[in-house]
Design an enzyme around this catalytic site. Structure first.
Site, PDB file in Angstrom:
ATOM      1  N   GLU A  80       3.192   1.835  -9.616  1.00 21.57           N
ATOM      2  CA  GLU A  80       3.979   0.685 -10.075  1.00 21.57           C
ATOM      3  C   GLU A  80       3.730   0.337 -11.539  1.00 21.57           C
ATOM      4  O   GLU A  80       4.489  -0.421 -12.141  1.00 21.57           O
ATOM      5  CB  GLU A  80       3.667  -0.539  -9.199  1.00 21.57           C
ATOM      6  CG  GLU A  80       4.226  -0.423  -7.788  1.00 21.57           C
ATOM      7  CD  GLU A  80       3.887  -1.604  -6.905  1.00 21.57           C
ATOM      8  OE1 GLU A  80       2.917  -2.319  -7.231  1.00 21.57           O
ATOM      9  OE2 GLU A  80       4.584  -1.810  -5.906  1.00 21.57           O
ATOM     10  N   GLU A 111     -12.253  11.256   5.192  1.00 22.16           N
ATOM     11  CA  GLU A 111     -12.926  10.068   4.670  1.00 22.16           C
ATOM     12  C   GLU A 111     -14.434  10.142   4.862  1.00 22.16           C
ATOM     13  O   GLU A 111     -15.185   9.402   4.232  1.00 22.16           O
ATOM     14  CB  GLU A 111     -12.378   8.808   5.318  1.00 22.16           C
ATOM     15  CG  GLU A 111     -12.759   8.604   6.770  1.00 22.16           C
ATOM     16  CD  GLU A 111     -12.300   7.233   7.269  1.00 22.16           C
ATOM     17  OE1 GLU A 111     -13.162   6.508   7.796  1.00 22.16           O
ATOM     18  OE2 GLU A 111     -11.120   6.895   7.124  1.00 22.16           O
TER      19      GLU A 111
END
Length: 294
Positions: A80, A111
């Site tokens: 963004e 992870e």
């Protein structure tokens, strides 16, 4: 000891028996805690903003690293920045445990790999001018810890975001941002208010950094990329608001400036052509206010 984010919420032990209106209200109301947690983390966020802006002025990058929901939120913030502030694509990088495939489905074990986090930092060529944002609701995700350790060893500024007090990630980073959101309405589902707090914190951090880097004039988003019809209209509106010019003059300045709002504003307010206005902006480090004082 059970993490706060994993504990059962004491106020909703019979959540599955709620009628729909009560269920929706309970889930929505609990999100308010996210904003409160970010405000409580204000001093740490301010420290991170000042430290980050100093490195980014020297050409550093923003690098986001995390797993699962946290990693995806980092990616969202990174993409963004270009349309909102004209931040270069190559200076906003998102590292997600498991790679691009983990955007759409969990990559088992990714992870849990401390080595994977370190390897991704090395592959990204992280250096001393870079700002690395480490994201993990638990604050103990091995991928994030490995990335933090590797980034810090390379001299980068490390900022850790976690939702549990005493989280290892907070101690592993130069700046630790605790977003203490407590138990979730649905026990352990950190995509709820823990994720909301991370999103708010990232919005706050990156927006504040961009203000410090002169991407905002007053409270106007003057480094917007006019890449579609909506943004072309927004660029015109912002130019008119900031300069006081009418639509015709603002449109002409934008055309002459290559649709660069900041440049058009300086042209209009200082009565300069595009080349002279650009030189002023560059000499002022991109600050419209400073350029107009010259």
């Amino acid at each position: 000891m059970l993490l706060n984010t994993e504990q059962a919420h004491p106020d909703h032990p019979q959540l599955d028996r709620y009628d729909t209106a009560t269920l929706v209200d309970a889930l929505a109301a609990d999100q308010a805690c996210a904003a409160e947690a970010v405000r409580a983390a204000g001093p740490a966020l301010a420290q991170a903003v000042d430290a980050a802006a100093a490195r980014l002025r020297e050409g550093g990058r923003l690098v986001y690293a995390g797993a699962g929901t946290s990693g995806r939120l980092g990616l969202l913030d990174s993409v963004e920045l270009h349309p909102t502030f004209s931040w270069p694509h190559e200076r906003a990088l998102a590292l997600l445990a498991g790679g691009e495939g983990a955007l759409y489905r969990a990559v088992e074990g990714a992870e849990d790999s401390r080595e994977g986090g370190a390897a991704d930092i090395a592959a990204a060529g992280v250096g001393a001018l870079d700002v690395v944002l480490l994201l993990a609701a638990s604050g103990g995700t091995p991928y994030a810890l490995g990335a933090a350790e590797a980034a810090r060893a390379r001299g980068a500024l490390t900022v850790g975001f976690a939702n549990n007090p005493g989280a290892p990630l907070l101690a592993a980073c130069e700046v630790g941002v605790l977003l203490d959101t407590g138990p979730e309405v649905i026990s352990g589902s950190t995509r709820l208010k823990a994720g909301t707090a991370q999103k708010i914190a990232l919005n706050t951090f990156s927006s504040a950094v961009m203000v410090k880097l002169h991407k905002v004039y007053g409270n106007l988003m003057v480094d917007v990329q006019a890449s579609n019809a909506k943004l072309v209209k927004r660029a015109l509106r912002l130019t008119m608001l900031a300069s006081g010019a009418d639509e015709a003059a603002a449109s002409a300045a934008l055309a002459a400036s290559g649709s660069r709002v900041k440049l058009a504003i300086v042209m209009l307010k200082a009565g300069l052509g595009a080349e002279a206005a650009q030189a002023r902006l560059e000499a002022a480090g991109g600050s419209i206010e400073a350029a107009l004082r010259r």
